[in-house]
Scaffold this motif. Structure first.
Motif, mmCIF file in Angstrom:
data_model
loop_
_atom_site.group_PDB
_atom_site.id
_atom_site.type_symbol
_atom_site.label_atom_id
_atom_site.label_comp_id
_atom_site.label_asym_id
_atom_site.label_seq_id
_atom_site.Cartn_x
_atom_site.Cartn_y
_atom_site.Cartn_z
ATOM 1 N N SER A 12 -31.110 39.120 -78.814
ATOM 2 C CA SER A 12 -29.814 39.017 -78.617
ATOM 3 C C SER A 12 -29.226 37.588 -79.332
ATOM 4 C CB SER A 12 -29.135 39.645 -77.296
ATOM 5 O OG SER A 12 -29.417 38.466 -76.486
ATOM 6 N N CYS A 13 -30.003 36.898 -79.631
ATOM 7 C CA CYS A 13 -29.670 35.481 -79.934
ATOM 8 C C CYS A 13 -29.424 35.315 -81.796
ATOM 9 C CB CYS A 13 -30.681 34.558 -79.723
ATOM 10 S SG CYS A 13 -30.561 32.793 -80.023
ATOM 11 N N SER A 14 -28.223 35.258 -82.019
ATOM 12 C CA SER A 14 -27.742 34.991 -83.337
ATOM 13 C C SER A 14 -28.404 33.503 -83.778
ATOM 14 C CB SER A 14 -26.493 35.286 -83.515
ATOM 15 O OG SER A 14 -25.533 34.157 -83.070
ATOM 16 N N ARG A 15 -28.518 32.612 -83.134
ATOM 17 C CA ARG A 15 -28.902 31.228 -83.662
ATOM 18 C C ARG A 15 -30.306 31.196 -83.796
ATOM 19 N NH1 ARG A 15 -27.064 26.958 -80.110
ATOM 20 N NH2 ARG A 15 -28.071 27.938 -78.525
ATOM 21 N N CYS A 16 -30.886 32.003 -82.879
ATOM 22 C CA CYS A 16 -32.454 32.258 -83.246
ATOM 23 C C CYS A 16 -32.724 32.990 -84.640
ATOM 24 C CB CYS A 16 -32.941 33.338 -81.963
ATOM 25 S SG CYS A 16 -32.939 32.579 -80.466
ATOM 26 N N GLN A 17 -31.934 34.037 -84.826
ATOM 27 C CA GLN A 17 -32.067 34.538 -86.250
ATOM 28 C C GLN A 17 -31.648 33.630 -87.471
ATOM 29 O OE1 GLN A 17 -33.166 37.893 -86.371
ATOM 30 N NE2 GLN A 17 -33.704 37.107 -88.397
ATOM 31 N N THR A 18 -30.857 32.789 -87.210
ATOM 32 C CA THR A 18 -30.582 31.855 -88.179
ATOM 33 C C THR A 18 -31.721 30.939 -88.327
ATOM 34 O OG1 THR A 18 -28.102 31.798 -87.514
ATOM 35 C CG2 THR A 18 -29.049 29.920 -88.826
ATOM 36 N N VAL A 19 -32.382 30.508 -87.342
ATOM 37 C CA VAL A 19 -33.668 29.527 -87.458
ATOM 38 C C VAL A 19 -34.735 30.436 -88.137
ATOM 39 C CG1 VAL A 19 -35.334 28.033 -86.405
ATOM 40 C CG2 VAL A 19 -32.755 27.976 -85.535
ATOM 41 N N LYS A 20 -35.053 31.292 -87.737
ATOM 42 C CA LYS A 20 -36.095 32.435 -88.317
ATOM 43 C C LYS A 20 -35.905 32.405 -89.770
ATOM 44 C CE LYS A 20 -37.212 36.318 -86.423
ATOM 45 N NZ LYS A 20 -37.290 37.589 -85.940
ATOM 46 N N ASN A 21 -34.584 32.790 -90.287
ATOM 47 C CA ASN A 21 -34.144 33.058 -91.561
ATOM 48 C C ASN A 21 -34.461 32.007 -92.430
ATOM 49 O OD1 ASN A 21 -33.454 35.898 -91.060
ATOM 50 N ND2 ASN A 21 -31.607 35.792 -90.881
ATOM 51 N N TYR A 22 -34.084 30.631 -91.752
ATOM 52 C CA TYR A 22 -34.170 29.586 -92.400
ATOM 53 C C TYR A 22 -35.709 29.144 -92.939
ATOM 54 C CZ TYR A 22 -32.877 24.648 -93.533
ATOM 55 O OH TYR A 22 -32.749 23.394 -94.036
ATOM 56 N N LEU A 23 -36.326 29.360 -91.985
ATOM 57 C CA LEU A 23 -37.779 29.091 -91.914
ATOM 58 C C LEU A 23 -38.416 29.965 -93.079
ATOM 59 C CD1 LEU A 23 -38.642 28.192 -88.313
ATOM 60 C CD2 LEU A 23 -38.598 26.580 -90.094
ATOM 61 N N MET A 24 -38.288 31.107 -92.706
ATOM 62 C CA MET A 24 -38.836 31.958 -93.681
ATOM 63 C C MET A 24 -38.444 32.088 -95.040
ATOM 64 S SD MET A 24 -39.114 35.764 -91.394
ATOM 65 C CE MET A 24 -37.396 36.152 -91.758
ATOM 66 N N SER A 25 -37.192 31.543 -95.290
ATOM 67 C CA SER A 25 -36.390 31.378 -96.740
ATOM 68 C C SER A 25 -37.486 30.479 -97.386
ATOM 69 C CB SER A 25 -35.079 31.019 -96.678
ATOM 70 O OG SER A 25 -34.850 29.745 -96.280
ATOM 71 N N PHE A 26 -38.023 29.368 -96.712
ATOM 72 C CA PHE A 26 -38.895 28.253 -97.458
ATOM 73 C C PHE A 26 -40.220 28.478 -97.295
ATOM 74 C CE2 PHE A 26 -34.816 26.267 -96.659
ATOM 75 C CZ PHE A 26 -34.572 25.798 -97.832
ATOM 76 N N GLN A 27 -40.621 29.739 -96.675
ATOM 77 C CA GLN A 27 -42.014 30.083 -96.498
ATOM 78 C C GLN A 27 -42.808 29.049 -95.773
ATOM 79 O OE1 GLN A 27 -43.287 30.825 -100.654
ATOM 80 N NE2 GLN A 27 -41.996 32.645 -100.876
ATOM 81 N N ILE A 28 -42.065 28.925 -94.701
ATOM 82 C CA ILE A 28 -42.826 28.235 -93.555
ATOM 83 C C ILE A 28 -43.254 28.968 -92.442
ATOM 84 C CG2 ILE A 28 -42.454 26.425 -91.763
ATOM 85 C CD1 ILE A 28 -42.056 25.443 -94.753
ATOM 86 N N GLU A 29 -44.559 28.966 -92.519
ATOM 87 C CA GLU A 29 -45.205 29.636 -91.586
ATOM 88 C C GLU A 29 -45.144 29.094 -89.983
ATOM 89 O OE1 GLU A 29 -50.133 30.375 -90.260
ATOM 90 O OE2 GLU A 29 -49.644 30.036 -92.328
ATOM 91 N N PHE A 30 -44.666 30.003 -89.131
ATOM 92 C CA PHE A 30 -44.619 29.630 -87.607
ATOM 93 C C PHE A 30 -45.031 31.073 -87.037
ATOM 94 C CE2 PHE A 30 -40.804 31.886 -89.434
ATOM 95 C CZ PHE A 30 -40.192 32.434 -88.127
ATOM 96 N N ASN A 31 -45.228 30.647 -85.652
ATOM 97 C CA ASN A 31 -45.473 31.828 -84.648
ATOM 98 C C ASN A 31 -44.358 31.886 -83.724
ATOM 99 O OD1 ASN A 31 -48.281 31.697 -85.292
ATOM 100 N ND2 ASN A 31 -48.744 30.240 -84.102
#
Length: 86
Positions: A12-31
């Protein structure tokens, strides 16, 4: 110590989604550790920073709470060639 960043989130965290989208937009691998799906992992977060807080980005024993994208970029810039100039 893992060289792969970890991002703690909840559904339910929109800020979590913001960070996820940001990392994915730069193809940064993360767990991703989704605490909504694995509530038993709350203790991991509490051990790391003394409280449960999301989003929580951890990389090489450094932690960034919240959606502080510039700080995340600075932290991983050298290792991943991360550049937000698109």
């Amino acid at each position: 110590m893992s060289d792969t960043p970890v991002l703690y989130t909840i559904d339910s965290c929109s800020r979590c989604q913001t960070v996820k989208n940001y990392l994915m937009s730069f193809q940064i691998e993360f767990n991703e550790v989704n605490l909504s799906e694995t509530p038993s992992r709350h203790k991991d977060v509490k051990e790391q920073i003394g409280e449960v807080y999301v989003p929580l980005f951890i990389y090489r024993n450094r932690t960034i709470k919240g959606d502080r994208l510039e700080e995340i970029q600075q932290l991983i810039n050298g290792d991943f060639g991360f550049n937000n100039d698109r």
